[in-house]
Design an enzyme around this catalytic site. Structure first.
Site, PDB file in Angstrom:
ATOM      1  N   SER A  64       0.854  -1.187   0.000  1.00  0.00           N
ATOM      2  CA  SER A  64       0.000   0.000   0.000  1.00  0.00           C
ATOM      3  C   SER A  64       0.885   1.231   0.000  1.00  0.00           C
ATOM      4  O   SER A  64       1.994   1.209   0.533  1.00  0.00           O
ATOM      5  CB  SER A  64      -0.885  -0.028   1.251  1.00  0.00           C
ATOM      6  OG  SER A  64      -1.238   1.288   1.639  1.00  0.00           O
ATOM      7  N   LYS A  85       0.600  -3.380   4.963  1.00  0.00           N
ATOM      8  CA  LYS A  85      -0.251  -4.095   4.010  1.00  0.00           C
ATOM      9  C   LYS A  85       0.505  -4.993   3.039  1.00  0.00           C
ATOM     10  O   LYS A  85       1.585  -4.665   2.584  1.00  0.00           O
ATOM     11  CB  LYS A  85      -1.090  -3.100   3.200  1.00  0.00           C
ATOM     12  CG  LYS A  85      -2.154  -2.379   3.986  1.00  0.00           C
ATOM     13  CD  LYS A  85      -3.181  -3.297   4.619  1.00  0.00           C
ATOM     14  CE  LYS A  85      -4.181  -3.826   3.601  1.00  0.00           C
ATOM     15  NZ  LYS A  85      -5.061  -2.767   3.109  1.00  0.00           N
ATOM     16  N   ASN A 105      -1.151  -6.968  -0.169  1.00  0.00           N
ATOM     17  CA  ASN A 105      -2.470  -7.115  -0.789  1.00  0.00           C
ATOM     18  C   ASN A 105      -2.499  -8.143  -1.922  1.00  0.00           C
ATOM     19  O   ASN A 105      -1.547  -8.252  -2.683  1.00  0.00           O
ATOM     20  CB  ASN A 105      -2.933  -5.763  -1.355  1.00  0.00           C
ATOM     21  CG  ASN A 105      -3.144  -4.733  -0.264  1.00  0.00           C
ATOM     22  OD1 ASN A 105      -3.494  -5.081   0.865  1.00  0.00           O
ATOM     23  ND2 ASN A 105      -2.928  -3.467  -0.602  1.00  0.00           N
ATOM     24  N   GLU A 115      -7.779  -9.702  -7.097  1.00  0.00           N
ATOM     25  CA  GLU A 115      -8.825  -8.693  -7.272  1.00  0.00           C
ATOM     26  C   GLU A 115      -8.918  -8.254  -8.730  1.00  0.00           C
ATOM     27  O   GLU A 115     -10.008  -8.001  -9.248  1.00  0.00           O
ATOM     28  CB  GLU A 115      -8.564  -7.524  -6.331  1.00  0.00           C
ATOM     29  CG  GLU A 115      -8.751  -7.970  -4.884  1.00  0.00           C
ATOM     30  CD  GLU A 115      -8.177  -6.999  -3.855  1.00  0.00           C
ATOM     31  OE1 GLU A 115      -7.887  -5.849  -4.207  1.00  0.00           O
ATOM     32  OE2 GLU A 115      -8.040  -7.423  -2.693  1.00  0.00           O
ATOM     33  N   LYS A 141     -14.230  -8.448 -33.445  1.00  0.00           N
ATOM     34  CA  LYS A 141     -12.817  -8.684 -33.151  1.00  0.00           C
ATOM     35  C   LYS A 141     -12.348  -8.128 -31.819  1.00  0.00           C
ATOM     36  O   LYS A 141     -11.720  -8.838 -31.025  1.00  0.00           O
ATOM     37  CB  LYS A 141     -11.949  -8.169 -34.306  1.00  0.00           C
ATOM     38  CG  LYS A 141     -11.908  -9.146 -35.474  1.00  0.00           C
ATOM     39  CD  LYS A 141     -11.287  -8.548 -36.675  1.00  0.00           C
ATOM     40  CE  LYS A 141     -12.191  -8.479 -37.882  1.00  0.00           C
ATOM     41  NZ  LYS A 141     -13.624  -8.449 -37.761  1.00  0.00           N
TER      42      LYS A 141
HETATM   43  N1  ARG Z   1     -12.646  -5.247 -41.840  1.00  0.00           N
HETATM   44  C1  ARG Z   1     -13.796  -6.037 -42.110  1.00  0.00           C
HETATM   45  C2  ARG Z   1     -14.201  -6.796 -40.844  1.00  0.00           C
HETATM   46  O1  ARG Z   1     -13.398  -6.860 -39.982  1.00  0.00           O
HETATM   47  C3  ARG Z   1     -13.520  -7.008 -43.197  1.00  0.00           C
HETATM   48  C4  ARG Z   1     -14.732  -7.456 -43.979  1.00  0.00           C
HETATM   49  C5  ARG Z   1     -15.219  -6.361 -44.822  1.00  0.00           C
HETATM   50  N2  ARG Z   1     -16.260  -6.743 -45.698  1.00  0.00           N
HETATM   51  C6  ARG Z   1     -17.082  -5.804 -46.204  1.00  0.00           C
HETATM   52  N3  ARG Z   1     -17.975  -6.212 -46.994  1.00  0.00           N
HETATM   53  N4  ARG Z   1     -16.959  -4.567 -45.874  1.00  0.00           N
HETATM   54  O2  ARG Z   1     -15.287  -7.275 -40.708  1.00  0.00           O
END
Ligand code: ARG
Length: 466
Positions: free
Chosen positions: A276, A282, A284, A289, A324
């Site tokens: 701490s 302390k 921790n 956590e 993604k």
């Molecule tokens: N950057 C796009 C994605 O991650 C790739 C696919 C794009 N396709 C499209 N028809 N715009 O989904």
């Protein structure tokens, strides 16, 4: 100039460019993108769709781009729209017309679906290896503590005696199920989407089986519309990861309690605890956590994916670009958590005496006392009631079941004899719990042996595979 510039009479607005681009987060798939493109080009040549010479130029060009990206000699252009466009543009700038032929019979829709599957397949191998290492750590720690008696809790109230090994092996069992969930998801994911085209396949005489084989897929996705629309695998993986995180979070919660002064069942190694800025005394459990906190984030990733998909008509919609960051975050987070929790568990000191002392308080042998009477022919409900009264008596007199005089036992029920003290001895109570899966050392040893065998078999398989 955009690759899709033909249809347009104006440059895209800067604000659209930034907003539209995914290069910031999808450039991490460059290896998979290149691998996929190589397989695609080779298939196109094998089918006579492009010339062998073009395919060779494409393959060499891609191999060089891969090497340069890997070594850092080629930098990702932050202005590029995505990793797919970036690689194709660099390739075309270098090799000309052959590069322009690469995208024949392919769409970014099936390309991104392919890249993500390949990327997640690689990542899941790492998550799985970390999980297996953690299970091994639990099994080895457990092997050293099959006789370390501790209180088992319900409602965080001391309930019945178990051992530290038994407790650890509960977690090992949970993580073994997690491995199964990852394997299930991996198996279902391992189908090739490439060849779905934008959504409606292609008129070129492509050979999807050949590409599947080259890229190590078990088969090809059977419907092109589904091939580009499907993100079930992201959801399954995020869900499996959310479950791993939930398990790690429950463990973290226990470790936080165990290393408090109120429990003091364990002491974290100095290298895996934090101090701490103001309180000099302390030490921790910040790792725990953070794991608990990050579990919420990963749940968020799963919910983002589910919500992103729920209103989407088939097939590809740009909403899907949002898959993604969520799935990458889930994967990155679980890897970081597993990699940190493992050494923390491995290096912690187990304070057996404190566990034993806690087990001696709290009447965790009361069930055994009732069972003692039951085994002497007293109906269990009567034995339960009689023992409850004895516990109440001990509490009011400041005694434990071990220190209550025999005369008081016998006053409560004539079936009590001197051997009751042996029956309620904590070691007897633990060793007697020999039901399958129970905490008796002989039973926990079986659990450890079976998990070691599971790990050894996988290890042998891995050595055999590589
Ligand atoms: N950057 C796009 C994605 O991650 C790739 C696919 C794009 N396709 C499209 N028809 N715009 O989904």
């Amino acid at each position: 100039m955009k690759l899709w510039a033909g249809r347009f009479s104006k440059e895209a607005d800067e604000r659209l460019n930034d907003f539209n681009s995914s290069i910031r987060f999808d450039s991490r798939m460059y290896e998979q993108d290149i691998k996929g493109s190589m397989a695609h080009a080779q298939m196109l040549a094998a089918q006579g769709i492009i010339s062998a010479q073009d395919a060779a130029q494409i393959t060499d060009g891609l191999a060089q781009i891969y090497e340069e990206l890997k070594s850092g000699r080629l930098e990702i252009d932050p202005e590029a729209e995505d990793i797919h466009m970036f690689v194709e543009q660099v390739l075309t700038a270098r090799i000309g017309d052959a590069g322009k032929r690469l995208h024949t019979a392919r769409s970014r829709n099936d390309q991104v679906a392919l890249d993500l599957r390949l990327y997640l397949r690689d990542e899941l191998k790492e998550v799985r290896a970390l999980l297996l290492a953690l299970i091994r750590t639990f099994a080895e720690k457990a092997a050293a503590h099959t006789e370390t008696v501790m209180p088992g809790y319900t409602h965080l109230q001391r309930a019945q005696p178990i051992t530290f090994a038994h407790h650890l092996m509960a977690y090992a069992s949970m993580f073994v199920r997690d491995v199964g969930r990852l394997d299930d998801a991996s198996r279902r994911m391992n189908q090739l989407p490439l060849g779905s085209g934008a959504l409606a396949g292609t008129t070129y005489p492509i050979n999807r089986q050949l590409v599947a084989q080259k890229l190590g897929f078990d088969g090809v996705m059977s419907n092109s519309l589904d091939g580009v629309s499907d993100r079930d695998y992201c959801i399954e993986i995020a869900s499996a990861i959310a479950t791993i995180m939930m398990h790690l979070s429950r463990l973290s919660e226990e470790v936080v309690a165990w290393c408090s002064w109120e429990f003091k069942f364990i002491e974290l190694d100095d290298a895996f605890a934090t101090g701490s800025s103001i309180m000099p005394q302390k030490k921790n459990p910040d790792i725990c956590e953070l794991v608990r906190g990050k579990t919420g984030r990963v749940y968020g990733d799963l919910i983002s994916l589910l919500t992103m998909l729920k209103g989407l008509p088939l097939a590809y919609n740009k909403d899907m670009q949002e898959d993604k960051e969520a799935i990458f975050d889930a994967v990155d987070t679980v890897k970081a958590c597993l990699a940190t929790v493992l050494p923390m568990i491995d290096t912690m000191t187990i304070l057996k005496e404190n566990m034993r002392a806690a087990a001696a308080k709290g009447f965790i042998n009361a069930t055994d006392c009732a069972d003692y009477l039951t085994k002497k022919g007293v109906p269990f409900r009567d034995a339960y009631k009689c023992t409850g009264a004895l516990v109440a008596q001990c509490i009011s007199r400041g005694l434990t079941l071990e220190t209550l005089p025999l005369a008081d036992y016998q006053a409560a029920h004539p079936a009590f004899e001197a051997d009751v003290f042996e029956a309620i001895n904590l070691e007897t109570c633990v060793c007697g719990r020999i039901s399958e899966g129970g905490p008796a050392p002989c039973e926990v040893e079986k659990q450890i042996a079976s998990i070691r065998a599971f790990l050894d078999a996988l290890e042998a398989l891995r050595i055999h595979d590589s």
